[in-house]
Each structure stands twice: as C-alpha cells, then as structure tokens.
Design an enzyme around this catalytic site. Structure first.
Site: not given
Ligand code: PMP
Length: 290
Positions: A157
């Site tokens: 991320k």
């Molecule tokens: N894809 C992207 C590009 C994101 O920014 C997020 C948010 N973190 C997600 C998917 C979903 O991830 P999560 O459920 O872990 O928040």
C-alpha cells in the site's frame, strides 16, 4: 473544509504524541520527492480499531517491500494507534498510519535515510456520503490501468501507486461520476481507485483475483461474511465484456466499507438485497453486534 494541517488534537510521530499543527516534515524529505512512503487506512468503531493488527502488519510488509524495514513491531504500531485514538478523545474515527523515508539523503538512492512513522486519526463519515449507501455510486471507466506486478510493488500500500488513482478519480468527478473502475494491465476488471469490487450474478458473488492490486482486509472480511450467509464467492479473472451480465455490484474498503454501485460506464446495477444485506452484516461485525 478545515485544512488537515490546521486542526486541534494530537498526532503520534516517531514515538511521541505531538500537537496536531506541529506534526511536520522538512520539504527535502525523500518520500515527498520519490514516493518512498507507505500507509494504512483503518476505522475505529465504538473505541475499537477493526482488524488493527492486520493493518499494522500490512504497513510493516509494505515498508519492507519498498526496502525500508521499520524498526517498530506490530504490537508497537498497534499501541501507537490506540494511544492516538485515545489522545484525540475519539471513539469513531478514521485511522491513518504512514511510514516514510526521511531527509538524510536526496537523490534516487536513499540508503542513508531513516524510516519514520506517524499516526493521525480524524472523524470521517461515510466515504462516499450517506446517500451513496442507499442509491449506489456511479463509476466511470478509468483510462489508467493497474500496473503489472513486474512494473510496481503492487502488494504494497505504497503512496506512489495512488498517483494514477487520484488522476482517474479527478477525471471521473469532472464528468459527474463518484469514482472510477480501473482495469489492470491485461485489460481485466481490477478495482476502484481506493476500494475492491464485487459483482452478483445468479446468486453467486464474483470478484477479481487480487494478483496485481491489494487483497483488501475488507474484501477478505466480506468474502467470509458472504460464505457465512451461504453465498458462493468466486475469485477469478473478470473481463469488461461481462459487466453487462451482473445484477448487483459493490465496493469494499476500510474507508468505503460496503458501498453499492448503481452504474459503471454504460451498465446499470440494482441496489438489491444481497448488497444491502452484506452491508448490514459488515456494519454489525465492525460495531461488535455480530
Ligand atoms: N484497493 C485500494 C487501491 C485501496 O486504497 C484500498 C483501501 N486500502 C483497498 C483496495 C481496500 O483495502 P482494505 O479493505 O484493506 O482497506
């Protein structure tokens, strides 16, 4: 909107809480120039941060993938988050940990930079607004595509991966949409600019295999909730040609939670029982009612 650098409260930075307005970095911070930053987004519900340790672990993994392992343990990051939530007197909040390379060295090489860590929290209602939860979102199709795993560290991320997300989202908003659906480098359906995507067809859920984008914590949670309801969940490659055959669709994310979709480009979806039911299951779970 009150600017994010001019608020009351406290931000945890490199081991201690600082007054909100004093949580600053120098302009010659490596992260600012070369995107050497990774972050998390979580939510606190009734005083408990949902799946906090999973978020802290992903932050550690993201930093390691970018080559700057963090000197804080998962437990220490968990504690920093809880301390920040408490210091700000919030029980329902969005939580943003961020780790980055400092200002010890400039240029592409960053061997001498030190890793830093901060945690900010703030009140944040429904990511797309309350109305979207009832009516469903309208998504445009992004021009930019999720990069291949051999083009960027797609499991991290990482701040740099959001450049094309902001560009895609702005273009969608300028055309009157709420967000954009991004395809991947092969042309397969991937995700929205900050959330994963699911589709319903003949009683089963279909969601793209997360092989070049985040396997979201909310995504995995919702897959579990769906299976608990007896709904079959199929992770597979999804091509745009199939979009017209889906009956319902929704996004999942820590910020977006479970948000129904009403439109993607020319295709229409019903905000129906499956989506609304899973949204309720998710809300019950994160609020400790399940
Ligand atoms: N894809 C992207 C590009 C994101 O920014 C997020 C948010 N973190 C997600 C998917 C979903 O991830 P999560 O459920 O872990 O928040």
């Amino acid at each position: 909107m009150v600017p994010f650098d001019d608020r009351d409260g406290f931000i945890w930075m490199d081991g201690a809480l600082r007054p909100w307005r004093e949580a600053n970095v120098h302009i010659l911070t490596h992260a600012m120039h070369y995107a050497s930053a990774v972050f998390e987004g979580a939510r606190c519900y009734n005083g408990t941060v949902f799946k906090l340790s999973e978020h802290s672990q992903r932050l550690l993994d993201s930093a390691a993938l970018l080559g700057f392992p963090l000197p804080w343990s998962r437990d220490e990051i968990d504690a920093a988050v809880n301390e920040t939530v408490a210091a700000n007197g919030l029980s329902n909040a969005y939580v943003r940990p961020i780790a980055w390379r400092g200002s010890e060295q400039m240029g592409v090489s960053a061997q001498l930079t030190k890793p830093h860590l901060a945690v900010a929290v703030w009140e944040w209602g429904a990511y797309f607004g309350e109305e979207a939860l009832r009516k469903g979102l309208r998504l445009a199709i992004a021009k930019w595509r999720r990069p291949a795993p051999y083009t960027a560290p797609t499991k991290a991320k990482a701040a740099g991966l959001y450049m094309i997300c902001t560009m895609s989202k702005h273009e969608a908003e300028a055309a009157g949409y709420n967000d954009a659906l991004m395809f991947d480098w092969r042309g397969q359906v991937a995700e929205a600019t900050g959330a994963n995507i699911f589709f319903l067809k003949d009683g089963a859920l279909h969601t793209p295999t997360p092989d070049c984008f985040l396997d979201g914590i909310t995504r995995r949670t919702v897959i579990g909730l769906a299976r608990k309801r007896g709904i079959e969940v199929i992770e597979r490659a999804i091509w745009p040609e199939e979009l017209e055959s889906f009956e319902q669709a929704f996004l999942t994310g820590s910020a977006a939670e479970v948000t129904p979709l009403a439109e993607i480009g020319p295709w229409r979806f019903e905000v129906g029982q499956a989506v609304l039911g899973l949204g309720k299951d998710y809300s019950d779970l994160v609020n400790g009612r399940a």
